[in-house]
Structures are given as structure tokens and as C-alpha cells.
Design an enzyme around this catalytic site. Structure first.
Site, PDB file in Angstrom:
ATOM      1  NE  ARG A 212      11.224   0.084  -0.196  1.00 54.94           N
ATOM      2  CZ  ARG A 212      10.124  -0.656  -0.357  1.00 54.94           C
ATOM      3  NH1 ARG A 212       9.084  -0.147  -1.001  1.00 54.94           N
ATOM      4  NH2 ARG A 212      10.042  -1.887   0.115  1.00 54.94           N
ATOM      5  CG  PHE A 228       1.224   7.836  -7.248  1.00 55.43           C
ATOM      6  CD1 PHE A 228      -0.142   8.069  -7.288  1.00 55.43           C
ATOM      7  CD2 PHE A 228       1.979   8.203  -8.352  1.00 55.43           C
ATOM      8  CE1 PHE A 228      -0.746   8.634  -8.407  1.00 55.43           C
ATOM      9  CE2 PHE A 228       1.393   8.774  -9.478  1.00 55.43           C
ATOM     10  CZ  PHE A 228       0.020   8.989  -9.491  1.00 55.43           C
ATOM     11  CG  ASP A 250      -0.435   8.438  -0.957  1.00 50.02           C
ATOM     12  OD1 ASP A 250       0.227   7.669  -1.688  1.00 50.02           O
ATOM     13  OD2 ASP A 250      -1.574   8.174  -0.557  1.00 50.02           O
ATOM     14  CG  ASP A 300       5.525   2.804  -6.885  1.00 50.27           C
ATOM     15  OD1 ASP A 300       5.148   2.035  -7.794  1.00 50.27           O
ATOM     16  OD2 ASP A 300       5.673   2.437  -5.700  1.00 50.27           O
ATOM     17  CB  CYS A 340       2.480  -2.357 -10.216  1.00 51.46           C
ATOM     18  SG  CYS A 340       1.028  -1.366  -9.800  1.00 51.46           S
TER      19      CYS A 340
END
Length: 396
Positions: A212, A228, A250, A300, A340
Site C-alpha cells: 500500500r 478487489f 468490490d 489484488d 496471494c
């Protein structure tokens, strides 16, 4: 009598290198009786003692090693010492980055397999993901109460991965009084909101903290699309860093509400913020068709692969979303893209992004390689601890 797990010939090598997992196919036999979560002694075929760990009869990871020291018991002192060491190792980060939210325990990498603990102000949020962690819940809570007497302790073990260990999802207060939710935590001079009861995982994604901050370097005066976005961490940082416009996207209205509140508590210009409740995949295609373009796009997404069988589909998903995102960037724009999925290594992720650029008809240059924040350490003997990888690219 403590059960003994005897390994097959030559299967002790990983444990001698202090990797904390024993797989079911590496075990020759179990001597004695071991229940779910019981502590067992692990031996090589030639009789050498290797480690002391938690037994999980339903999991492919049959034993997770607590200790490689034969003289170390798995008791209250054991958990207290592991927690104290983890806190000590994070003190410099807490001071440097002004943290009131950080990862206290990162599972195997902190010597506590299957245990994740995040701290948000005076609330400790625990995820107990393994049979051994479940078996020692009460001892763990006692150790946490002793070291953090001011903190409430809340459990968020409501995750599907527990099923692999033969455990049911569970969540609830373990100690103290939970403050009203959502609550505020701080990092790098930015205030963020977390809902530890209803949010994803432990409530917030602390692993993206450094990223960030990295994103802030690219956004001044720019139009930013934060895909996201969840509770708007990247978007809040971007607004604070002077972005001309931030669009958070989102599918969760509660998460977008937190994003709006985060901007408000940081006293940011709300006229530059647009929170969009939409499916990212569909919206990116719509933007492409309409010729909508951005200076910076942040991708992300959630984890696309939970097991090896899902990896090919995950590769297609990552390629598709990166391809369309690149087509929505102005020439010379910045793409900050992440995975991730622990099963996807850095080289494969980089190849997927390169293939996406090729098929998008764009040239891309890697400016930075990004990873999880350093309160999410990677044990030198436990490469699986590295799961979050990212790229900052300039796309022409």
C-alpha cells in the site's frame, strides 16, 4: 505413553533441515495410539529422534513439528516463549511504521504451526488452522492473556482449510470484551477500519501494508482503479498520496462501506472517491468496451488456487484479468498486480503477466517486485511461508 511416528528410510532429510511438516506418505508406521492433535515423537527409521509435533490423522500433513529440541516440552512456557520472541522481532516495525495493527504470529515461520494471530489495537484475532493448534487453544489463550493483559482475544477459525484437519469452523470471543465494530488501526500514518467479527479472515489484510505504501509512490495526480478493493486500503493510501480520483471496486457492500468510512476518518476529499459495487471481471470488460482508461490499476484478487488441481484454472484467471486490466491502462500507465496463491511461485506469476501483456498487445516493464510485509516473515527452512508476490509494471 506418547505415540511414536517412525519415518520411512531417507524421509528424515527435510526434518534435519528443520522443515516442520511430515507428510503421510513419508511415514512407515505409528507405534502407540495418537488422537487428533496429540503430541507425538518423530523418529527416523534408524531410531534417531527428529522432532516433537502435533498429529493429524486426516491430513496429508500428518505431523506438524512444534520443536526440534528434545528437551523442550510443549506446554505453557513453550507458547509463552514463542509469542514473546515473535513480539520482540516485530518491535522495530511497530516503532518504525507506527503500527497498531500487525501480524503477531505467522504460523510455521514463527515456530507455531497452524496458528495465525493478528493484533488490531487492543484486540488479538486468532486463527487456529491445525489439529495441534486446536488441541492447545486453552494454553495458547493463557499465554496471550499473560503477555497482553489489556487485550481482548477473538477467534476467527471459521475457514474451510480446517476441514482438511478434521476440524469444524468456529468463531467467537475467547477472552475479554470486544470493542464495538468496526474499529480503527493505524499504519504508516494512515487510519484504516477493521471488522474482526465479520471481515475476511482476521478482518484486514495486513500483509499488503508495504505494498500500500509502495503504491503511494505512483498515484499523485493520477486516476486510480483499485480492483478487489475490499475495505479500501490501497484506495485510502492513494487518496492520501494525492490521487486525482480513486475508484474502489468490490462485490461486498459492507466492505465498500468501510472504504468510505476509512476515507472519512482520514479527512480525505470524498469528491475524489467512487466506490463501485460490481464484479471486477465484468466491470473491466465493460470499461474496455467503453474505452474507459486509468493511469494506475491495482489488482489484488482473492486466492485463485487452494490446491494443485486448481492451479491451471488459476493461471487462466490471472492471465485474463491482467490482460484486460492492461487494455484499460493509458500508455505509460502503472499496473500493480498481486497473487496471494501460495502454490503459484514468483517465476510462474511473472510469466503469466508477461503472456498477458503479449496477448493484450502491450509492452510491459517490471519496475519493482513486491512481497508480503515483514511482519509476515518466511522461515528459512519453510519456503511455503512466501505466498504473496506482486509486480509493479509500466505498460505502454
Amino acid at each position: 505413553m506418547v505415540a511414536k511416528v517412525i519415518l520411512k528410510k531417507s524421509r528424515e532429510k527435510s526434518l534435519l533441515r528443520r522443515h516442520p511438516w511430515v507428510f503421510s506418505n513419508g511415514i512407515e508406521r505409528v507405534e502407540g495410539h495418537a488422537e487428533l492433535g496429540d503430541t507425538v515423537e518423530v523418529y527416523a527409521k534408524d531410531g534417531r529422534w527428529l522432532g516433537r509435533g502435533a498429529y493429524s490423522p486426516q491430513s496429508q500433513i500428518r505431523v506438524r513439528i512444534w520443536t526440534f529440541d528434545q528437551n523442550e516440552a510443549v506446554d505453557l512456557d513453550f507458547f509463552a516463549s514463542r509469542i514473546a520472541r515473535a513480539q520482540l522481532g516485530r518491535e522495530y516495525l511497530i516503532e518504525r511504521d507506527g503500527l497498531t495493527g500487525y501480524r503477531l504470529i505467522a504460523g510455521e515461520s514463527d515456530g507455531l504451526p497452524g496458528i495465525t494471530i493478528d493484533r488490531f489495537a487492543d484486540v488479538l484475532v486468532c486463527q487456529l488452522l491445525s489439529a495441534g493448534a486446536e488441541a492447545h487453544r486453552d494454553t495458547l489463550v493463557e499465554a496471550l492473556k499473560a503477555q497482553f493483559p489489556q487485550c481482548a482475544i477473538y477467534e476467527r477459525s471459521d475457514v474451510d482449510v480446517r476441514k482438511k484437519e478434521g476440524l469444524k469452523p468456529v468463531a467467537g470471543l475467547l477472552h475479554g470484551t470486544l470493542p464495538a465494530q468496526p474499529m480503527v488501526f493505524e499504519e504508516n500514518g494512515v487510519k484504516l477500519l477493521v471488522d474482526v467479527e465479520n471481515g475476511h479472515k482476521t478482518g484486514a489484510y495486513l500483509d499488503q501494508r508495504d505494498n500500500r505504501l509502495a503504491a503511494s509512490r505512483y498515484v499523485k495526480g493520477q486516476r486510480v482503479l483499485n480492483c478487489f478493493s475490499y475495505s479500501g486500503g490501497f484506495g485510502t493510501y492513494a487518496l492520501k498520496a494525492g490521487a486525482a480520483e480513486v475508484v474502489n471496486v468490490d462485490v461486498s457492500k459492507p466492505a465498500l462501506a468501510l472504504a468510505q468510512q476509512s476515507a472519512e476518518i482520514n479527512e480525505l476529499d470524498l469528491s475524489r472517491l467512487n466506490n463501485v459495487d460490481a464484479d471486477v471481471f465484468k466491470l473491466l470488460r465493460q470499461y474496455r468496451e467503453e474505452g474507459e482508461q486509468f493511469d494506475v490499476i491495482i489488482l489484488d484478487p482473492p486466492k485463485f488456487a487452494d490446491n494443485k488441481a486448481q492451479l491451471p484454472g488459476a493461471c487462466r484467471g490471472y492471465k485474463d484479468i491482467n490482460l484486460v486490466a492492461m487494455q484499460c491502462l493509458k500508455p505509460g500507465g502503472i499496473l500493480l498486480t498481486y497473487s496471494c496463491s501460495g502454490l503459484m511461485d514468483s517465476a510462474l506469476f511473472q510469466k503469466i503477466v508477461a503472456d498477458a501483456a503479449l496477448d493484450a498487445g502491450r509492452d510491459a516493464q517490471i519496475l519493482e517486485k513486491l512481497a508480503q510485509a515483514s511482519d509476515h516473515p518466511i522461515g528459512s527452512a519453510y519456503p511455503e511461508g512466501f505466498y504473496l508476490k506482486g509486480l509493479a509494471l509500466r505498460v505502454w
